[in-house]
Structures are given as C-alpha cells and as structure tokens.
Design an enzyme around this catalytic site. Sequence first.
Site, PDB file in Angstrom:
ATOM      1  N   CYS A 112       0.817  -1.230   0.000  1.00  0.00           N
ATOM      2  CA  CYS A 112       0.000   0.000   0.000  1.00  0.00           C
ATOM      3  C   CYS A 112       0.845   1.273   0.000  1.00  0.00           C
ATOM      4  O   CYS A 112       0.333   2.362  -0.267  1.00  0.00           O
ATOM      5  CB  CYS A 112      -0.948   0.000   1.191  1.00  0.00           C
ATOM      6  SG  CYS A 112      -2.008  -1.436   1.193  1.00  0.00           S
ATOM      7  N   HIS A 249      -3.134   7.187   2.476  1.00  0.00           N
ATOM      8  CA  HIS A 249      -3.638   5.923   1.937  1.00  0.00           C
ATOM      9  C   HIS A 249      -4.985   5.636   2.595  1.00  0.00           C
ATOM     10  O   HIS A 249      -5.138   5.761   3.816  1.00  0.00           O
ATOM     11  CB  HIS A 249      -2.635   4.802   2.229  1.00  0.00           C
ATOM     12  CG  HIS A 249      -3.204   3.435   2.061  1.00  0.00           C
ATOM     13  ND1 HIS A 249      -3.879   3.056   0.921  1.00  0.00           N
ATOM     14  CD2 HIS A 249      -3.208   2.350   2.880  1.00  0.00           C
ATOM     15  CE1 HIS A 249      -4.266   1.801   1.053  1.00  0.00           C
ATOM     16  NE2 HIS A 249      -3.884   1.353   2.235  1.00  0.00           N
ATOM     17  N   ASN A 279     -10.459   0.132   0.117  1.00  0.00           N
ATOM     18  CA  ASN A 279      -8.998   0.198   0.166  1.00  0.00           C
ATOM     19  C   ASN A 279      -8.450  -0.370  -1.147  1.00  0.00           C
ATOM     20  O   ASN A 279      -8.570  -1.563  -1.409  1.00  0.00           O
ATOM     21  CB  ASN A 279      -8.525  -0.633   1.369  1.00  0.00           C
ATOM     22  CG  ASN A 279      -7.012  -0.706   1.482  1.00  0.00           C
ATOM     23  OD1 ASN A 279      -6.286  -0.375   0.559  1.00  0.00           O
ATOM     24  ND2 ASN A 279      -6.542  -1.160   2.626  1.00  0.00           N
TER      25      ASN A 279
HETATM   26  O1  UT7 Z   1      -4.038  -1.179   3.434  1.00  0.00           O
HETATM   27  C1  UT7 Z   1      -3.192  -1.924   4.259  1.00  0.00           C
HETATM   28  C2  UT7 Z   1      -3.296  -1.486   5.614  1.00  0.00           C
HETATM   29  N1  UT7 Z   1      -4.457  -2.049   6.259  1.00  0.00           N
HETATM   30  C3  UT7 Z   1      -5.018  -1.414   7.268  1.00  0.00           C
HETATM   31  O2  UT7 Z   1      -4.594  -0.335   7.596  1.00  0.00           O
HETATM   32  C4  UT7 Z   1      -6.136  -2.081   8.028  1.00  0.00           C
HETATM   33  C5  UT7 Z   1      -5.996  -1.783   9.492  1.00  0.00           C
HETATM   34  N2  UT7 Z   1      -6.980  -2.454  10.324  1.00  0.00           N
HETATM   35  C6  UT7 Z   1      -8.290  -2.093  10.345  1.00  0.00           C
HETATM   36  O3  UT7 Z   1      -8.684  -1.195   9.617  1.00  0.00           O
HETATM   37  C7  UT7 Z   1      -9.226  -2.769  11.319  1.00  0.00           C
HETATM   38  O4  UT7 Z   1      -8.464  -3.556  12.219  1.00  0.00           O
HETATM   39  C8  UT7 Z   1     -10.301  -3.669  10.643  1.00  0.00           C
HETATM   40  C9  UT7 Z   1     -11.316  -2.797   9.923  1.00  0.00           C
HETATM   41  C10 UT7 Z   1      -9.644  -4.612   9.649  1.00  0.00           C
HETATM   42  C11 UT7 Z   1     -11.056  -4.490  11.685  1.00  0.00           C
HETATM   43  O5  UT7 Z   1     -11.608  -3.631  12.675  1.00  0.00           O
HETATM   44  P1  UT7 Z   1     -11.486  -4.022  14.229  1.00  0.00           P
HETATM   45  O6  UT7 Z   1     -12.167  -2.978  14.986  1.00  0.00           O
HETATM   46  O7  UT7 Z   1     -10.017  -4.233  14.485  1.00  0.00           O
HETATM   47  O8  UT7 Z   1     -12.335  -5.345  14.302  1.00  0.00           O
HETATM   48  P2  UT7 Z   1     -11.902  -6.799  14.783  1.00  0.00           P
HETATM   49  O9  UT7 Z   1     -11.067  -7.454  13.746  1.00  0.00           O
HETATM   50  O10 UT7 Z   1     -11.357  -6.720  16.165  1.00  0.00           O
HETATM   51  O11 UT7 Z   1     -13.303  -7.510  14.866  1.00  0.00           O
HETATM   52  C12 UT7 Z   1     -14.298  -7.086  15.810  1.00  0.00           C
HETATM   53  C13 UT7 Z   1     -15.468  -8.023  15.687  1.00  0.00           C
HETATM   54  C14 UT7 Z   1     -15.094  -9.482  15.751  1.00  0.00           C
HETATM   55  O12 UT7 Z   1     -16.145 -10.145  16.434  1.00  0.00           O
HETATM   56  P3  UT7 Z   1     -15.997 -10.553  17.990  1.00  0.00           P
HETATM   57  O13 UT7 Z   1     -14.785 -11.434  18.056  1.00  0.00           O
HETATM   58  O14 UT7 Z   1     -15.810  -9.257  18.704  1.00  0.00           O
HETATM   59  O15 UT7 Z   1     -17.278 -11.235  18.290  1.00  0.00           O
HETATM   60  C15 UT7 Z   1     -15.086  -9.946  14.318  1.00  0.00           C
HETATM   61  O16 UT7 Z   1     -15.385 -11.317  14.175  1.00  0.00           O
HETATM   62  O17 UT7 Z   1     -16.078  -7.840  14.404  1.00  0.00           O
HETATM   63  C16 UT7 Z   1     -16.201  -9.103  13.751  1.00  0.00           C
HETATM   64  N3  UT7 Z   1     -16.053  -8.889  12.320  1.00  0.00           N
HETATM   65  C17 UT7 Z   1     -17.097  -8.598  11.509  1.00  0.00           C
HETATM   66  N4  UT7 Z   1     -18.418  -8.468  11.758  1.00  0.00           N
HETATM   67  C18 UT7 Z   1     -19.204  -8.160  10.724  1.00  0.00           C
HETATM   68  C19 UT7 Z   1     -14.916  -8.891  11.562  1.00  0.00           C
HETATM   69  N5  UT7 Z   1     -15.225  -8.637  10.292  1.00  0.00           N
HETATM   70  C20 UT7 Z   1     -16.544  -8.437  10.230  1.00  0.00           C
HETATM   71  C21 UT7 Z   1     -17.434  -8.139   9.184  1.00  0.00           C
HETATM   72  N6  UT7 Z   1     -18.755  -7.999   9.473  1.00  0.00           N
HETATM   73  N7  UT7 Z   1     -17.027  -7.946   7.917  1.00  0.00           N
END
Ligand code: UT7
Length: 322
Positions: A112, A249, A279
């Site tokens: 990225c 980005h 993204n």
């Molecule tokens: O371009 C390269 C660089 N990439 C980035 O900069 C990405 C950086 N990271 C992020 O933007 C965030 O970490 C994410 C958007 C990827 C994820 O957000 P988060 O707040 O870190 O969520 P999480 O992974 O901790 O998931 C929270 C909850 C989980 O459920 P439980 O375990 O709390 O019950 C996941 O299973 O959300 C759940 N979850 C979803 N629910 C509905 C994960 N993906 C989804 C989804 N829909 N698509």
Amino acid sequence: MVGKIKGTGSYRPVQVWDNDKLSHMMDTSDEWIRGRTGIGQRHIASGGETVAYMAARAAEEALSDARMRPEEIDLLLVSTMSSERIMPCAACEVQKLIGAVNAACFDLNGACTGFLLALNTAQAYLGQQIYRRALVIGSETLSHLTNWEDRSTCVLFGDGAGAVVLEAEENAVYIQAAHSIGSRGEALTCVSRNQQQFIEKDADLSSTYMQMDGKEVFKFAVSKVPEVITEVLEKAGKTKEEIRFYMLHQANKRIVASVSKHMNEPLEKYPMNIENLGNTSSASIPLLLDEWNKKGRLNSGDWIILSGFGGGLTYGASLLQW
Ligand code: UT7
C-alpha cells in the site's frame, strides 16, 4: 531539479459492489462495515479490466490532463502487487497500450506504500536528470487476492488505478521519508499461488489470499503515520499549518481520523474517498489526488503531504507543492 505533477488520471472498474450486496454473500452488514471502516461500496474489476488495462486508462487521462503525448514520456513505473502477469511487467503492457514508445518501463511492489515508493524512484531519476518526464501509476485488482469467505478482510478492498505525470522543473519541491519494518511483515501477507502449488501439490491455498492482523496493522498505522509526516515537515522546515491537504492511503476512516487527531490538524485537511472506493492499496493515493484535482480543490502553490502505509511493513510520507 525534481518532478512537478503536471497531470492526474484514474480508472474505476465498471462493476460496483455495495455493502448490502456483501451482506447477502456473508455474515456482515452495512452498519458494521461503515462503522468500522467508513467503506460504503467498492469497484470490482471484471472482463478485461486487468492491472495493465486500468493503469493504461488512468495514464491516458493523466497525459491528457498534462497535455502531453505518450512519446514524450521517458520513464513509466507501475506500482502493483496484484498484476495478472509476472512477465511482461504491467509497465511494459501499459507502454504497448498507450504508445509510450520512448519510456523505460518497470514495476514496483511496495504494497500500500507502493505508489509513494514509485514516486520517490521517479523523483530520483528526474533529480539526477537521467529522465525529464515520468508516468507513475498505482493499479490494483485486489479482488483477485481476496478470500471472499473471510469477512474480516474481503469487505475492505477494492480495485482501481490512479496515475500522475511528472516533469522535471528547476523550482519544484519534493521532500520524502520512507521506512520499512520487515521484522513485522507477518501482520499482512499473501503467498504467490504458483509458488504454493509448486511446493505442495494439494496445497491449502488460503495463504494465497491476503491475510491480515487488522489490529496490529491499525496500531502500526496510527503510530507511524504521524511520526513520518512530522519527519518530513521537519526536513522541509515547514509547519503543519502550512499544509493545505494531507492525503493518506485510504485503508480506514478511523486511521485517518486518528492521524488528524494526533497531528492536531482539522479533519477537513484530510481528504477521503474510502466510502466509494474501499482500500485500493497502491492505487488509493493517486485516485484521491486525481479526484481532488478534478474537483478543482487544489490550487497552484498549495503544499500537500502524501502518506502511505501497509504490507512489509512499509510506510512513508512526501511533501510536494501543487
Ligand atoms: O491497506 C493496508 C493497511 N491495512 C489497514 O490499515 C487495516 C488496518 N486495520 C483495520 O482497519 C481494522 O483492524 C479492521 C477494519 C480490519 C477491523 O476492525 P477491528 O475494529 O479491528 O475489528 P476486529 O477485527 O477486532 O473484529 C471485531 C469483531 C469481531 O467479532 P468478535 O470477536 O468481537 O465477536 C469480528 O469477528 O467484528 C467481527 N467482524 C465482523 N463483523 C461483521 C470482523 N469482520 C466483520 C465483518 N462484518 N465484515
């Protein structure tokens, strides 16, 4: 002597998938995706919309914006990690498609941060007066590297391409800082499909899709982006108030908001288009730059900071004057 941006262009695939479509494909919702990332829809390449095709379309638009002919380009770089072909490189395919017959062409992969690294590379050639005019393109078909059964990653990415044309000028300004932390690379991975099948005949191909420790990458981005922006400001002897726009980005609107807060600079100075595009990895910065250019939001003399971050882990920032 460094390059000044003379024109911008972009290409967005025809097909658009909104969050509601994804919520019929998997256990997710518009509310979750918008709330956690700011994404409302993404463009998905189909038919002949390859990395090279999209890059060529973006390049043609940038050339027309710069009022330049393809033959006038000396250097043509494509930043990509999702090219359909390993050889010939996408840059050579673009050369063929647009007729940039006099250009030296090659691809770069810096995930990225790739567009920024390609821009730095072009600026090094222009600064040394090896070349005068360069086309720098970010183009990605991330939908091909996306595991559509993994809701934690597939809702994030989109396809597209953005391009800029640079021309060396005596009074142009370009100040950059770029860093890599290879020791933290496992936070964002994608193994080559051919390689995996070669090693093991009945290989589990899940590693050949993008896999991400989202929280780790999030923490990395919100700490390193303000740091590298500050580094560039200090190098340039500029204050943050002098910057008209910080173009980051587009990975997550919460990352952009956190950087704005860390820098203590208003969110209005941080353009975003993640809602419509998702993204798009190395295409995101030139897509954003082109959108703001076409909207007439950039004035001659404006100071702009571009900042990229992602797989590698890699990150960087560049200051330029519009
Ligand atoms: O371009 C390269 C660089 N990439 C980035 O900069 C990405 C950086 N990271 C992020 O933007 C965030 O970490 C994410 C958007 C990827 C994820 O957000 P988060 O707040 O870190 O969520 P999480 O992974 O901790 O998931 C929270 C909850 C989980 O459920 P439980 O375990 O709390 O019950 C996941 O299973 O959300 C759940 N979850 C979803 N629910 C509905 C994960 N993906 C989804 C989804 N829909 N698509």
